[in-house]
Design a protein around this motif. Structure first.
Motif, mmCIF file in Angstrom:
data_model
loop_
_atom_site.group_PDB
_atom_site.id
_atom_site.type_symbol
_atom_site.label_atom_id
_atom_site.label_comp_id
_atom_site.label_asym_id
_atom_site.label_seq_id
_atom_site.Cartn_x
_atom_site.Cartn_y
_atom_site.Cartn_z
ATOM 1 N N GLU A 86 0.845 -1.198 0.000
ATOM 2 C CA GLU A 86 0.000 0.000 0.000
ATOM 3 C C GLU A 86 0.883 1.252 0.000
ATOM 4 O O GLU A 86 0.583 2.246 -0.645
ATOM 5 C CB GLU A 86 -0.941 -0.010 1.211
ATOM 6 C CG GLU A 86 -1.867 1.175 1.298
ATOM 7 C CD GLU A 86 -2.819 1.318 0.104
ATOM 8 O OE1 GLU A 86 -3.229 2.456 -0.184
ATOM 9 O OE2 GLU A 86 -3.128 0.303 -0.556
ATOM 10 N N THR A 87 1.998 1.182 0.711
ATOM 11 C CA THR A 87 2.944 2.307 0.769
ATOM 12 C C THR A 87 3.524 2.594 -0.616
ATOM 13 O O THR A 87 3.571 3.754 -1.047
ATOM 14 C CB THR A 87 4.078 1.997 1.761
ATOM 15 O OG1 THR A 87 3.500 1.718 3.034
ATOM 16 C CG2 THR A 87 5.034 3.149 1.890
ATOM 17 N N ALA A 88 3.957 1.561 -1.315
ATOM 18 C CA ALA A 88 4.504 1.727 -2.669
ATOM 19 C C ALA A 88 3.425 2.241 -3.612
ATOM 20 O O ALA A 88 3.683 3.119 -4.438
ATOM 21 C CB ALA A 88 5.070 0.408 -3.179
ATOM 22 N N ARG A 89 2.220 1.724 -3.500
ATOM 23 C CA ARG A 89 1.113 2.172 -4.347
ATOM 24 C C ARG A 89 0.843 3.661 -4.132
ATOM 25 O O ARG A 89 0.674 4.417 -5.075
ATOM 26 C CB ARG A 89 -0.155 1.358 -4.052
ATOM 27 C CG ARG A 89 -1.295 1.673 -5.043
ATOM 28 C CD ARG A 89 -2.659 1.363 -4.485
ATOM 29 N NE ARG A 89 -3.001 2.093 -3.273
ATOM 30 C CZ ARG A 89 -3.326 3.395 -3.229
ATOM 31 N NH1 ARG A 89 -3.319 4.133 -4.312
ATOM 32 N NH2 ARG A 89 -3.635 3.964 -2.080
ATOM 33 N N LYS A 90 0.850 4.082 -2.873
ATOM 34 C CA LYS A 90 0.599 5.490 -2.532
ATOM 35 C C LYS A 90 1.686 6.386 -3.156
ATOM 36 O O LYS A 90 1.384 7.432 -3.728
ATOM 37 C CB LYS A 90 0.587 5.639 -1.010
ATOM 38 C CG LYS A 90 0.107 6.978 -0.522
ATOM 39 C CD LYS A 90 0.227 7.114 0.994
ATOM 40 C CE LYS A 90 -0.706 6.204 1.727
ATOM 41 N NZ LYS A 90 -0.705 6.466 3.184
ATOM 42 N N THR A 98 8.531 12.068 0.423
ATOM 43 C CA THR A 98 8.252 10.626 0.457
ATOM 44 C C THR A 98 8.026 10.179 1.895
ATOM 45 O O THR A 98 7.086 9.431 2.187
ATOM 46 C CB THR A 98 9.413 9.823 -0.173
ATOM 47 O OG1 THR A 98 9.560 10.225 -1.525
ATOM 48 C CG2 THR A 98 9.178 8.333 -0.097
ATOM 49 N N ARG A 99 8.849 10.660 2.800
ATOM 50 C CA ARG A 99 8.713 10.283 4.211
ATOM 51 C C ARG A 99 7.400 10.785 4.796
ATOM 52 O O ARG A 99 6.732 10.050 5.534
ATOM 53 C CB ARG A 99 9.896 10.821 5.016
ATOM 54 C CG ARG A 99 11.208 10.114 4.675
ATOM 55 C CD ARG A 99 12.330 10.529 5.578
ATOM 56 N NE ARG A 99 12.022 10.138 6.936
ATOM 57 C CZ ARG A 99 12.531 10.733 8.006
ATOM 58 N NH1 ARG A 99 13.371 11.744 7.871
ATOM 59 N NH2 ARG A 99 12.216 10.326 9.215
ATOM 60 N N ARG A 100 7.027 12.025 4.456
ATOM 61 C CA ARG A 100 5.753 12.567 4.960
ATOM 62 C C ARG A 100 4.568 11.774 4.409
ATOM 63 O O ARG A 100 3.647 11.434 5.130
ATOM 64 C CB ARG A 100 5.611 14.044 4.592
ATOM 65 C CG ARG A 100 6.361 14.977 5.538
ATOM 66 C CD ARG A 100 5.966 16.428 5.355
ATOM 67 N NE ARG A 100 6.315 16.967 4.058
ATOM 68 C CZ ARG A 100 7.499 17.445 3.716
ATOM 69 N NH1 ARG A 100 8.476 17.451 4.599
ATOM 70 N NH2 ARG A 100 7.713 17.922 2.509
ATOM 71 N N LEU A 101 4.622 11.484 3.116
ATOM 72 C CA LEU A 101 3.527 10.776 2.457
ATOM 73 C C LEU A 101 3.363 9.350 2.985
ATOM 74 O O LEU A 101 2.259 8.892 3.256
ATOM 75 C CB LEU A 101 3.770 10.738 0.938
ATOM 76 C CG LEU A 101 2.793 9.918 0.111
ATOM 77 C CD1 LEU A 101 1.445 10.646 0.035
ATOM 78 C CD2 LEU A 101 3.344 9.681 -1.286
ATOM 79 N N THR A 102 4.484 8.656 3.125
ATOM 80 C CA THR A 102 4.444 7.233 3.474
ATOM 81 C C THR A 102 4.571 6.963 4.970
ATOM 82 O O THR A 102 4.319 5.841 5.404
ATOM 83 C CB THR A 102 5.582 6.482 2.755
ATOM 84 O OG1 THR A 102 6.842 7.024 3.197
ATOM 85 C CG2 THR A 102 5.447 6.603 1.244
ATOM 86 N N ARG A 103 5.014 7.977 5.715
ATOM 87 C CA ARG A 103 5.265 7.839 7.163
ATOM 88 C C ARG A 103 6.326 6.783 7.462
ATOM 89 O O ARG A 103 6.288 6.104 8.481
ATOM 90 C CB ARG A 103 3.983 7.563 7.917
ATOM 91 C CG ARG A 103 3.021 8.703 7.776
ATOM 92 C CD ARG A 103 1.790 8.515 8.543
ATOM 93 N NE ARG A 103 0.955 9.694 8.298
ATOM 94 C CZ ARG A 103 0.062 10.127 9.129
ATOM 95 N NH1 ARG A 103 -0.136 9.503 10.253
ATOM 96 N NH2 ARG A 103 -0.651 11.184 8.827
#
Length: 166
Positions: free
Chosen positions: A104-108, A124-129
């Protein structure tokens, strides 16, 4: 013998060869192999230094504090290699296959890249946490799989979908 702006300044070839050889042997780890060729341009001596692609990346050199760091050449600048690039080199040198899970993280991340074309590590860090380490792992895997590309400038590094996918 050529300045960054393209102006021919000329050099003393033997002196320059010695300096390049000394730097390649003493400051580069592992040692950088190279060849030289001399040119006479507008009455001035120019030394061409050719460095073949190496199999043992990265080569490291001491920074201003003497700590060994890897650098990458971007246009006319030597920039310190970031964590993502270091992971790309390490994984490429390992010869191991990449185990990638389309999570799901890669998809996001890929959906965001499809919408906005590029992203930074911080974004990327903010988006994926993800932690910095895990975000660098994800980006480096996607680079090695040729899903994304990295663009390094003097001020920022960004990631975008590979031209092969567009």
């Amino acid at each position: 013998g050529v300045k960054d702006n393209g102006v021919i300044a000329g050099v003393r070839s033997e002196e320059e060869k010695f300096m390049v050889e000394n730097a390649a042997q003493r400051f580069c780890h592992p040692e950088v192999k190279f060849s030289t060729r001399e040119w006479l341009v507008d009455g001035k001596q120019v030394l061409e230094v050719s460095i073949p692609p190496g199999n043992t990346l990265p080569h490291r050199a001491p920074d201003q504090k003497g700590k060994l760091k890897a650098f990458v050449r971007v246009n006319d600048q030597n920039l310190m290699a970031n964590g993502v690039l270091m992971k790309v080199w390490r994984k490429r040198n390992s010869g191991k296959n990449i185990h990638f899970v389309y999570s799901e993280t890669a998809r996001k991340l890929l959906a965001r890249l499809k919408e906005n074309q590029q992203i930074t590590l911080a974004e990327t860090r903010r988006l994926t946490r993800l932690s910095k380490f895990r975000a660098e792992q994800l980006l480096s895997d996607l680079i090695l799989l040729e899903v994304i590309e990295m663009e390094i400038t003097g001020t920022e590094t960004s990631y975008s979908l590979s031209d092969k996918l567009l």
